[in-house]
Design an enzyme around this catalytic site. Structure first.
Site, PDB file in Angstrom:
ATOM      1  N   SER A 112       5.067  28.212 -46.874  1.00  0.00           N
ATOM      2  CA  SER A 112       5.369  26.804 -46.596  1.00  0.00           C
ATOM      3  C   SER A 112       6.498  26.317 -47.482  1.00  0.00           C
ATOM      4  CB  SER A 112       4.121  25.945 -46.810  1.00  0.00           C
ATOM      5  OG  SER A 112       3.512  26.271 -48.023  1.00  0.00           O
ATOM      6  N   HIS A 133       5.289  29.355 -39.285  1.00  0.00           N
ATOM      7  CA  HIS A 133       4.517  28.477 -40.170  1.00  0.00           C
ATOM      8  C   HIS A 133       3.457  27.701 -39.407  1.00  0.00           C
ATOM      9  CE1 HIS A 133       4.381  24.933 -43.166  1.00  0.00           C
ATOM     10  NE2 HIS A 133       3.548  25.877 -43.531  1.00  0.00           N
ATOM     11  N   GLU A 145       5.924  26.103 -36.687  1.00  0.00           N
ATOM     12  CA  GLU A 145       7.367  26.041 -36.947  1.00  0.00           C
ATOM     13  C   GLU A 145       7.903  27.469 -36.934  1.00  0.00           C
ATOM     14  OE1 GLU A 145       7.783  22.107 -39.831  1.00  0.00           O
ATOM     15  OE2 GLU A 145       7.136  23.988 -40.729  1.00  0.00           O
ATOM     16  N   ASN A 183       6.663  19.833 -43.894  1.00  0.00           N
ATOM     17  CA  ASN A 183       6.455  19.654 -45.334  1.00  0.00           C
ATOM     18  C   ASN A 183       7.595  18.896 -46.009  1.00  0.00           C
ATOM     19  OD1 ASN A 183       3.942  20.752 -45.439  1.00  0.00           O
ATOM     20  ND2 ASN A 183       4.606  22.783 -46.062  1.00  0.00           N
TER      21      ASN A 183
HETATM   22  N1  3HC Z   1     -11.741  25.341 -36.653  1.00  0.00           N
HETATM   23  C1  3HC Z   1     -11.781  24.947 -35.375  1.00  0.00           C
HETATM   24  N2  3HC Z   1     -11.772  23.668 -34.983  1.00  0.00           N
HETATM   25  C2  3HC Z   1     -11.744  22.729 -35.949  1.00  0.00           C
HETATM   26  C3  3HC Z   1     -11.708  23.064 -37.314  1.00  0.00           C
HETATM   27  C4  3HC Z   1     -11.716  24.431 -37.655  1.00  0.00           C
HETATM   28  N3  3HC Z   1     -11.681  24.852 -38.916  1.00  0.00           N
HETATM   29  N4  3HC Z   1     -11.676  21.925 -38.042  1.00  0.00           N
HETATM   30  C5  3HC Z   1     -11.698  20.920 -37.165  1.00  0.00           C
HETATM   31  N5  3HC Z   1     -11.740  21.399 -35.910  1.00  0.00           N
HETATM   32  C6  3HC Z   1     -11.756  20.617 -34.675  1.00  0.00           C
HETATM   33  C7  3HC Z   1     -13.127  20.128 -34.306  1.00  0.00           C
HETATM   34  O1  3HC Z   1     -13.835  21.070 -33.537  1.00  0.00           O
HETATM   35  C8  3HC Z   1     -12.792  18.888 -33.498  1.00  0.00           C
HETATM   36  O2  3HC Z   1     -12.391  19.218 -32.192  1.00  0.00           O
HETATM   37  P1  3HC Z   1     -12.459  18.137 -30.971  1.00  0.00           P
HETATM   38  O3  3HC Z   1     -11.967  16.827 -31.480  1.00  0.00           O
HETATM   39  O4  3HC Z   1     -11.551  18.718 -29.933  1.00  0.00           O
HETATM   40  O5  3HC Z   1     -13.893  18.114 -30.596  1.00  0.00           O
HETATM   41  C9  3HC Z   1     -11.552  18.343 -34.173  1.00  0.00           C
HETATM   42  O6  3HC Z   1     -11.006  19.450 -34.911  1.00  0.00           O
HETATM   43  C10 3HC Z   1     -11.869  17.242 -35.112  1.00  0.00           C
HETATM   44  O7  3HC Z   1     -12.817  17.716 -36.057  1.00  0.00           O
HETATM   45  P2  3HC Z   1     -13.967  16.823 -36.670  1.00  0.00           P
HETATM   46  O8  3HC Z   1     -14.425  15.823 -35.666  1.00  0.00           O
HETATM   47  O9  3HC Z   1     -14.974  17.723 -37.299  1.00  0.00           O
HETATM   48  O10 3HC Z   1     -13.268  16.153 -37.910  1.00  0.00           O
HETATM   49  P3  3HC Z   1     -12.085  15.142 -37.956  1.00  0.00           P
HETATM   50  O11 3HC Z   1     -12.003  14.290 -36.752  1.00  0.00           O
HETATM   51  O12 3HC Z   1     -12.251  14.534 -39.283  1.00  0.00           O
HETATM   52  O13 3HC Z   1     -10.804  16.093 -37.928  1.00  0.00           O
HETATM   53  C11 3HC Z   1      -9.089  17.409 -38.864  1.00  0.00           C
HETATM   54  C12 3HC Z   1     -10.570  17.085 -38.875  1.00  0.00           C
HETATM   55  C13 3HC Z   1      -8.722  18.157 -37.579  1.00  0.00           C
HETATM   56  C14 3HC Z   1      -8.850  18.314 -40.061  1.00  0.00           C
HETATM   57  C15 3HC Z   1      -8.278  16.057 -38.926  1.00  0.00           C
HETATM   58  O14 3HC Z   1      -8.744  15.284 -39.996  1.00  0.00           O
HETATM   59  C16 3HC Z   1      -6.800  16.263 -39.101  1.00  0.00           C
HETATM   60  O15 3HC Z   1      -6.073  16.525 -38.153  1.00  0.00           O
HETATM   61  N6  3HC Z   1      -6.324  16.126 -40.365  1.00  0.00           N
HETATM   62  C17 3HC Z   1      -4.928  16.319 -40.713  1.00  0.00           C
HETATM   63  C18 3HC Z   1      -4.673  17.777 -40.881  1.00  0.00           C
HETATM   64  C19 3HC Z   1      -3.238  18.040 -41.223  1.00  0.00           C
HETATM   65  O16 3HC Z   1      -2.394  17.169 -41.344  1.00  0.00           O
HETATM   66  N7  3HC Z   1      -2.942  19.339 -41.421  1.00  0.00           N
HETATM   67  C20 3HC Z   1      -1.639  19.772 -41.824  1.00  0.00           C
HETATM   68  C21 3HC Z   1      -1.625  19.928 -43.302  1.00  0.00           C
HETATM   69  S1  3HC Z   1      -0.064  20.479 -43.880  1.00  0.00           S
HETATM   70  C22 3HC Z   1      -0.133  22.121 -43.717  1.00  0.00           C
HETATM   71  O17 3HC Z   1      -1.109  22.728 -43.329  1.00  0.00           O
HETATM   72  C23 3HC Z   1       1.098  22.833 -44.098  1.00  0.00           C
HETATM   73  C24 3HC Z   1       0.899  23.704 -45.297  1.00  0.00           C
HETATM   74  O18 3HC Z   1       2.057  24.498 -45.426  1.00  0.00           O
HETATM   75  C25 3HC Z   1       0.696  22.936 -46.589  1.00  0.00           C
END
Ligand code: 3HC
Length: 277
Positions: A112, A133, A145, A183
């Site tokens: 990343s 990514h 990405e 990022n």
């Molecule tokens: N595996 C499979 N499915 C998952 C999962 C996992 N580990 N975690 C969550 N889900 C799915 C759930 O099944 C659910 O699906 P649905 O809405 O279709 O039924 C959906 O995600 C939502 O899950 P929850 O209802 O349990 O929980 P939330 O509504 O709180 O969502 C989240 C959790 C998806 C993590 C949401 O909070 C989110 O999108 N957060 C932001 C995540 C983000 O920005 N990620 C990018 C980070 S930056 C990065 O990764 C880059 C790196 O280089 C640093």
């Protein structure tokens, strides 16, 4: 993230080998895949328990695990690396893989924060090298990405765009620049949220509520920082500052972040970061 990438490829029927340094790391990866697959299965086959278990079984049957890098790489078409964010370690890994993997296989890094070209230079196949990514949680986040360096061939870029689509992801193309797209925008935002709290403007809880309800974010910046890992956030910011490629005002040293990382409070994965879990 490696486990998530293995999972989404296996879900689409690709024969995948998950390679790690030791059995306990592989066990941890398998645990992540098992619990995530249960969620995906429940979502895809709501009331049909038999279909759910068939889906889980067939996905798991596409996944092999190994600690033997040579054996795993010798016939791989695509190698996606998701090891620790350390340039020397990544270069060393790819330099070994370059000698083992078929000459036409594609190499990709899920880094990343590191320049893809610097990793690619450890190999004699910079034309078959790109960034791929993914985002956390990989099975849920739709974006990939695809990072094209000045040496990545159009053929390699095309193959990775198609691969991402086959995983049901939406790929975007990006140049090999610090933080790529997401990022580059997200990290300064997360850091500024911490500085805002340091200035006494609001509490982390209120900042999160504000950004969720006022800007439509699924997580506020503090919850998201804990989710990404405070060590990861710090290492990206430190790397950019020290590398001088990003305006240093955007990545100044932040005492709160440094203190949390020094204390081992790295976010969700350690049970404590800005919040307790
Ligand atoms: N595996 C499979 N499915 C998952 C999962 C996992 N580990 N975690 C969550 N889900 C799915 C759930 O099944 C659910 O699906 P649905 O809405 O279709 O039924 C959906 O995600 C939502 O899950 P929850 O209802 O349990 O929980 P939330 O509504 O709180 O969502 C989240 C959790 C998806 C993590 C949401 O909070 C989110 O999108 N957060 C932001 C995540 C983000 O920005 N990620 C990018 C980070 S930056 C990065 O990764 C880059 C790196 O280089 C640093």
């Amino acid at each position: 993230m490696g486990a998530g990438i293995v999972q989404v490829a296996a879900q689409k029927g690709y024969a995948v080998t998950m390679v790690d340094l030791d059995e306990s790391s592989l066990e941890r990866g398998k645990g992540i895949i098992n619990s995530s697959l249960k969620r995906v299965a429940k979502k895809q086959f709501k009331d049909d328990e038999q279909k759910q278990s068939e889906f889980i079984k067939s996905t798991l049957s596409s996944i092999k695990t190994s600690t033997d890098l040579s054996k795993s790489a010798e016939s791989a078409d695509l190698i996606v690396e998701a090891i620790v964010e350390n340039l020397q370690k990544k270069q060393k890994l790819f330099s070994s893989l370059d000698k083992i993997a078929p000459k036409d296989s594609i190499f990709a890094s899920n880094t990343s924060s590191l320049p893809i070209i610097e990793i690619a230079k450890a190999t004699d196949r910079t034309d078959k090298f790109a960034g791929l990514h993914f985002f956390n949680p990989v099975p849920q986040m739709k974006l990939v990405e695809v990072v094209k360096t000045e040496s990545t061939s159009d053929e390699t870029h095309h193959a990775l765009m198609e691969f991402s689509k086959k995983l049901d992801k939406t790929p975007v193309t990006c140049k090999d620049t610090p933080g790529f797209i997401v990022n580059r925008l997200l990290v300064p935002y997360l850091l500024e949220a911490i500085r805002l709290v340091e200035r006494g403007v609001a509490t982390p809880g209120d900042v999160d509520t504000a950004m969720k309800l006022g800007a439509g974010m699924p997580m506020g910046p503090f919850e998201l920082s804990d989710f990404v890992g405070l060590d990861t956030l710090k290492s990206i910011a430190d790397g950019w500052r020290e590398g001088g490629q990003v305006d240093s005002n955007l990545v100044v040293k932040i005492k709160t972040l440094d203190d949390l990382v020094r204390a081992g409070n790295l976010g969700r994965k350690t049970g404590k970061g800005f919040f307790s879990y």
